[in-house]
Enzyme design. Sequence first.
Site, short mmCIF file in Angstrom:
data_model
loop_
_atom_site.label_atom_id
_atom_site.label_comp_id
_atom_site.label_asym_id
_atom_site.label_seq_id
_atom_site.Cartn_x
_atom_site.Cartn_y
_atom_site.Cartn_z
N LYS A 19 4.09 4.86 12.61
CA LYS A 19 3.15 4.15 11.87
C LYS A 19 3.12 4.94 10.49
CE LYS A 19 0.45 0.83 10.80
NZ LYS A 19 1.05 0.35 9.60
N GLN A 25 2.00 11.83 7.07
CA GLN A 25 1.55 10.78 7.86
C GLN A 25 0.92 11.23 9.28
OE1 GLN A 25 1.41 7.69 6.02
NE2 GLN A 25 -0.14 6.98 7.14
N LYS A 42 7.60 6.84 7.72
CA LYS A 42 7.39 6.56 6.47
C LYS A 42 8.63 5.76 6.08
CE LYS A 42 4.10 6.03 3.10
NZ LYS A 42 2.89 6.21 3.20
N GLY A 47 2.05 -1.32 3.86
CA GLY A 47 2.35 -1.08 2.38
C GLY A 47 2.27 0.16 1.91
N ASP A 48 2.74 0.50 0.55
CA ASP A 48 2.42 1.81 -0.01
C ASP A 48 2.57 1.35 -1.45
OD1 ASP A 48 1.94 4.67 0.66
OD2 ASP A 48 3.28 4.79 -0.86
N THR A 102 -8.28 1.71 2.01
CA THR A 102 -7.85 3.19 1.72
C THR A 102 -9.01 3.46 0.42
OG1 THR A 102 -5.39 2.33 2.19
CG2 THR A 102 -6.01 4.28 0.77
N ASN A 157 -4.13 -0.95 -5.96
CA ASN A 157 -4.84 -1.34 -4.68
C ASN A 157 -6.12 -0.14 -4.34
OD1 ASN A 157 -5.10 -0.79 -1.46
ND2 ASN A 157 -5.15 -2.95 -2.06
N SER A 164 -5.31 -0.40 9.46
CA SER A 164 -4.10 -0.93 10.02
C SER A 164 -3.86 -0.94 11.78
CB SER A 164 -2.75 -0.03 9.40
OG SER A 164 -2.57 -0.68 8.36
N1 GLU Z 1 0.79 3.78 3.07
C1 GLU Z 1 -0.51 3.91 3.60
C2 GLU Z 1 -0.85 5.30 3.90
O1 GLU Z 1 -0.41 6.30 3.09
C3 GLU Z 1 -0.95 3.22 4.78
C4 GLU Z 1 -0.01 3.21 5.85
C5 GLU Z 1 -0.45 2.13 6.88
O2 GLU Z 1 -1.30 1.44 6.93
O3 GLU Z 1 0.68 2.09 7.93
O4 GLU Z 1 -1.38 6.06 4.63
#
Ligand code: GLU
Length: 447
Positions: free
Chosen positions: A90, A111, A126, A165-166, A209, A240, A379
Amino acid sequence: MRGYVKELYDKLSGKYSWEREFLQAVSEVLGSLNPLMEREPRYRKHRVLERLVEPERTIIFRIPWIDDHGGIQVNSGYRVEFNNALGPYKGGMRFHPSVNLSILKFLGFEQIFKNSLTGLSLGGAKGGSDFDPKGKSDNEVMRFCGVLMDELYRHIGPNTDVPAGDIGVGGREIGYLFGRYKKLKNTFEGTLTGKGLGWGGSLIRPEATGYGTVYFASAMLSAHKNSIEGKRVLISGSGNVAQFVAEKILDLGGKPVSFSDSNGSIIDTDGITRAKLSWVMELKNQLRGRISEYSKEFGAKYYEGKRPWGLTEAEIAIPCATQNEIGRDETRALIDNGCICVVEGANMPTEPTAVEMLHDAKVLFGPGKAANAGGVAVSSLEMSQNSMRLSWTREEVDRRLQIIMKDIHTSCLSAARDMGVGDDYVTGANIAGFRKVADAMIDQGVV
Ligand code: GLU
């Protein structure tokens, strides 16, 4: 770092010497683990660290697409599936010209621990591309996302790998990615998160976030007999995360005083009010304009080419832009301007020497893998709602998010205190995140 952990790091840095950001993220984690490795030799015996620093799978592919003038463009696509000991891979997808394997390995590695800290069933991954959405038409973004998914769809799935997203990937991109995925698979399933509210998205996911980062900041301050109320808050970025950090700071009685983008920063010492914030949301989300326009609209000062750190007095700093945006000089300026708390809304925005300076100056420091975990946590709540085919209310999701952020705060603090490092949230987050993954890897054998 010393002994076994240092040897391991030296080997890794010889092997991947050009992956600067990845090595930085690994060294931050390994630097915290010495005492745990000495206390619990089983982690070394099972060679957990050696296994953990190598992604389980890395997919790299070509993305050729046609621009609006009929020209052929080529970008690189990536998905780094780092570790699935705790659940399906994820993590987000980043679209930015700076994207390369080092950046995505650093983000994927972070992550793993972030997702572990949420207490939910999530592995770490990622992905992304060096595609720059800036200045592209909706049709170009749609065509690009389609070709990316033509390859990615075979590697992902609701129980395999769930992208989100990111930077550069918001609701529009997730929509196009999901549309193509659904068409290719002929299945409507929750394989991506951050979906639109009408077709499987979760309430509060866009806010999560930013809100989560402020809940974490608030927990840190309250554990130290302080609060957000009445504090001036420097925020970097204007996307965001930054927007919803500002919104939650206002809810809790604080005063946001800055935003930035890649061109420069605005400082508004009168405070960014709700009305000004909704103007910024329209500017950034609909018109896709530059933050310099804020100073024309509201008369605030604009600093071309500068980040907001130390440009005005403020008690709290919340970096929400990108990696390595607070260095030594900026940290000095923050401390000189009365900063008592730095909390990372972005991933790894504070350079390692800057973190050391903050610790030495007794400034509270909340690392991103703990502080910004609210996004991926919601998420996961989106995945749960998709599986159950129902939607929770805004209040329900927000309630769960608040509990998760409080629990992450408690885990970090108890791990830090257990290790005898006081209020060092970096060590606390790394140890608490690592233990769960490492124990699961030992239980599951050498795979
Ligand atoms: N990109 C976000 C993070 O850095 C969210 C990742 C997600 O929701 O899977 O955690």
